[in-house]
Design a protein around this motif. Sequence first.
Motif, PDB file in Angstrom:
ATOM      1  N   ALA A  46       0.832  -1.197   0.000  1.00 39.42           N
ATOM      2  CA  ALA A  46       0.000   0.000   0.000  1.00 39.42           C
ATOM      3  C   ALA A  46       0.866   1.246   0.000  1.00 39.42           C
ATOM      4  CB  ALA A  46      -0.912   0.004   1.228  1.00 39.42           C
ATOM      5  N   ILE A  47       0.339   2.326  -0.554  1.00 38.78           N
ATOM      6  CA  ILE A  47       0.905   3.658  -0.410  1.00 38.78           C
ATOM      7  C   ILE A  47      -0.223   4.552   0.088  1.00 38.78           C
ATOM      8  CG2 ILE A  47       2.012   5.613  -1.554  1.00 38.78           C
ATOM      9  CD1 ILE A  47       3.096   3.721  -3.621  1.00 38.78           C
ATOM     10  N   PHE A  48       0.039   5.356   1.080  1.00 40.75           N
ATOM     11  CA  PHE A  48      -1.039   6.119   1.685  1.00 40.75           C
ATOM     12  C   PHE A  48      -0.501   7.403   2.300  1.00 40.75           C
ATOM     13  CE2 PHE A  48       0.671   2.961   4.556  1.00 40.75           C
ATOM     14  CZ  PHE A  48       0.976   3.686   5.687  1.00 40.75           C
ATOM     15  N   LYS A  54       9.958   1.099 -15.205  1.00 42.30           N
ATOM     16  CA  LYS A  54       8.677   1.345 -14.532  1.00 42.30           C
ATOM     17  C   LYS A  54       8.859   2.403 -13.452  1.00 42.30           C
ATOM     18  CE  LYS A  54       8.341  -3.130 -13.936  1.00 42.30           C
ATOM     19  NZ  LYS A  54       7.886  -4.466 -13.519  1.00 42.30           N
ATOM     20  N   VAL A  55       7.990   3.382 -13.456  1.00 46.36           N
ATOM     21  CA  VAL A  55       8.091   4.519 -12.549  1.00 46.36           C
ATOM     22  C   VAL A  55       6.784   4.716 -11.790  1.00 46.36           C
ATOM     23  CG1 VAL A  55       8.504   7.006 -12.358  1.00 46.36           C
ATOM     24  CG2 VAL A  55       9.727   5.673 -14.102  1.00 46.36           C
ATOM     25  N   THR A  56       6.882   4.850 -10.479  1.00 49.97           N
ATOM     26  CA  THR A  56       5.765   5.268  -9.647  1.00 49.97           C
ATOM     27  C   THR A  56       6.208   6.508  -8.887  1.00 49.97           C
ATOM     28  OG1 THR A  56       5.024   2.981  -9.351  1.00 49.97           O
ATOM     29  CG2 THR A  56       4.149   4.628  -7.816  1.00 49.97           C
ATOM     30  N   ALA A  57       5.470   7.595  -9.020  1.00 49.63           N
ATOM     31  CA  ALA A  57       5.818   8.848  -8.360  1.00 49.63           C
ATOM     32  C   ALA A  57       4.599   9.408  -7.642  1.00 49.63           C
ATOM     33  CB  ALA A  57       6.334   9.861  -9.374  1.00 49.63           C
ATOM     34  N   CYS A  58       4.772   9.768  -6.374  1.00 51.46           N
ATOM     35  CA  CYS A  58       3.703  10.359  -5.577  1.00 51.46           C
ATOM     36  C   CYS A  58       4.240  11.630  -4.931  1.00 51.46           C
ATOM     37  CB  CYS A  58       3.210   9.402  -4.496  1.00 51.46           C
ATOM     38  SG  CYS A  58       2.600   7.831  -5.124  1.00 51.46           S
ATOM     39  N   GLY A  59       3.700  12.784  -5.322  1.00 55.86           N
ATOM     40  CA  GLY A  59       4.177  14.048  -4.806  1.00 55.86           C
ATOM     41  C   GLY A  59       3.362  14.544  -3.632  1.00 55.86           C
ATOM     42  N   GLU A  71      -2.097  14.930 -12.074  1.00 54.34           N
ATOM     43  CA  GLU A  71      -2.421  14.655 -10.678  1.00 54.34           C
ATOM     44  C   GLU A  71      -1.161  14.805  -9.824  1.00 54.34           C
ATOM     45  OE1 GLU A  71      -5.487  13.946  -9.773  1.00 54.34           O
ATOM     46  OE2 GLU A  71      -6.392  13.631 -11.752  1.00 54.34           O
ATOM     47  N   ASP A  72      -1.299  14.509  -8.539  1.00 54.32           N
ATOM     48  CA  ASP A  72      -0.132  14.532  -7.654  1.00 54.32           C
ATOM     49  C   ASP A  72       0.573  13.190  -7.625  1.00 54.32           C
ATOM     50  OD1 ASP A  72      -2.081  13.121  -6.333  1.00 54.32           O
ATOM     51  OD2 ASP A  72      -1.746  14.065  -4.380  1.00 54.32           O
ATOM     52  N   ARG A  73       0.151  12.261  -8.471  1.00 53.69           N
ATOM     53  CA  ARG A  73       0.756  10.933  -8.517  1.00 53.69           C
ATOM     54  C   ARG A  73       0.594  10.334  -9.907  1.00 53.69           C
ATOM     55  NH1 ARG A  73      -3.064   9.842  -3.668  1.00 53.69           N
ATOM     56  NH2 ARG A  73      -1.886  11.712  -3.243  1.00 53.69           N
ATOM     57  N   SER A 132       0.488  13.951   5.928  1.00 58.03           N
ATOM     58  CA  SER A 132       1.875  13.516   5.768  1.00 58.03           C
ATOM     59  C   SER A 132       2.259  13.430   4.302  1.00 58.03           C
ATOM     60  CB  SER A 132       2.064  12.136   6.410  1.00 58.03           C
ATOM     61  OG  SER A 132       1.498  11.120   5.583  1.00 58.03           O
ATOM     62  N   ASN A 133       3.529  13.260   4.058  1.00 61.11           N
ATOM     63  CA  ASN A 133       4.002  12.908   2.732  1.00 61.11           C
ATOM     64  C   ASN A 133       3.545  11.486   2.411  1.00 61.11           C
ATOM     65  OD1 ASN A 133       6.239  12.631   4.912  1.00 61.11           O
ATOM     66  ND2 ASN A 133       6.647  10.970   3.459  1.00 61.11           N
ATOM     67  N   PRO A 134       3.589  11.046   1.132  1.00 58.08           N
ATOM     68  CA  PRO A 134       3.202   9.671   0.803  1.00 58.08           C
ATOM     69  C   PRO A 134       4.056   8.661   1.560  1.00 58.08           C
ATOM     70  CG  PRO A 134       3.393  11.000  -1.185  1.00 58.08           C
ATOM     71  CD  PRO A 134       3.952  11.821  -0.071  1.00 58.08           C
ATOM     72  N   CYS A 135       3.413   7.670   2.152  1.00 61.00           N
ATOM     73  CA  CYS A 135       4.096   6.621   2.917  1.00 61.00           C
ATOM     74  C   CYS A 135       3.810   5.271   2.273  1.00 61.00           C
ATOM     75  CB  CYS A 135       3.613   6.604   4.371  1.00 61.00           C
ATOM     76  SG  CYS A 135       3.786   8.177   5.232  1.00 61.00           S
ATOM     77  N   GLY A 136       4.787   4.389   2.300  1.00 63.89           N
ATOM     78  CA  GLY A 136       4.621   3.069   1.696  1.00 63.89           C
ATOM     79  C   GLY A 136       4.701   1.950   2.707  1.00 63.89           C
TER      80      GLY A 136
END
Length: 451
Positions: A79-81, A406-411, A434-436, A96-100
């Motif tokens: 999960a990322i949240f 492969k890239v996953t980015a969450c701002g 979006e922000d992600r 918070s900032n994105p957490c994994g």
Amino acid sequence: YTMGNSLGVQGPLLFGLTAKAPAKCLKKTVVFTKRNRGRVLLKKALLLSKKILPESADAILLKNQEQYHELPIPAEMQAIFNVKANDARNGITGVSNPCGLAKKKSGIYWGDLHVHTREFSDGAGTGKDAYHYLRDVMAMDFGALGDHSFQGGHSFCSEAPENDMHISQEDWIKMVSLAKQFSVAGRFVGIPGYEWSGRAGKSKPWWKYPAMSDKCIYFPNYKLTNPLVNQKKPDGDRPEKLYKRVKGAGALVISHSPISQPMGTAWEAVDNNIEDVTEIYSMHGASEYYGNPRQLISVTKGQSVRDALKLGLKLGFIGGGDDHLTHPGSGYPVEKSMMFPFIVCLKYRPGIAAIISDSLDIKSLFAALKKRHCYATTGEKIYLDFRIGKAIMGDEIKVSGSPVLKVTACGTGRLQQVDIVKNGEIAHCFHCTEDRAKFAYKDEELKRGQK
């Protein structure tokens, strides 16, 4: 098929079979049970009668380049949240900032490895002030002092002979001890270090490059015998002498503001075996390329990070503060009028470093940095996952065909775009709304024998 995870996020359930599976389709059975609510147990799934193979996860990702309203979850994550906090009594809220939540033990740790003090060189405050602010105010995971081993001709050094100041051996012992003193298992790691300011020798007749570089030196332990190298002394007045002095101690050397004039880096003179990482951003600005949105006040051609990549150097990146007011870690609630004489050159918000490490201890953090398992931000704690197969950012691998990146980015705010840079040139640009975002890129241009 759709399924829900523990966060209630809905998404497609994808399954794939190998090419050796039976070609005829008999049936597929999906079983739902109350005991395993929210889970889908796939009992049997065979290929379609027309022998159409299910698409791989990479193929689906390449086809569906899209933004995500929910947090995108890489296959390696559960999960990322974001964590939201609400103090109803005082009317204070925060996100918070994105957490994994990872399936394996590695995590992302945040810190600032470049802080100056008045106690040891040309900053303000003490070493205790710096470490206290990093650990107890900004809640960083690691940090280091980056005071000059020698500093000359500076107004902050006016009381010293000939405006020169240097770290004594007694000072160095105190700096190492402070890093150890503020380290708390599982909470914070202090890293012993200092800055070697090579610019003092850039005008020497025997130096053929336009810059000699300011470099930050870090050590993987708290030994009081780790070498303190002064660039004004004969045994430490050139980069190759610096490398020789610190290599045996397992030190990590990181060039600071490489695009800068006069502090910049001549990449042709860099030993990439000991300089695995460079500080791509600090309060001075960004060194990625010329004309970037956070340009330094004075630059030298041929010294940007993209220039280094064009030369074939393999580098990891970190952000740093080069903070001179002992407010590191991107806090900086300081009036600009108090920043004299640095107000001219320290124009931007402090940067921070992200290290992807198996655990929060000095040995593991150093191992991750040596593998280039790190990235830089301009102060925000952005989640970034970049990989080719099982290899993550910084790894060196061999491929037998066109690799899929492969890239996953969450701002922490809306992302503008994500650029993939290959050998100093932009190979692919993904525009964000979006922000992600999560996307893939297949490098069809890579030829046999190329890097």
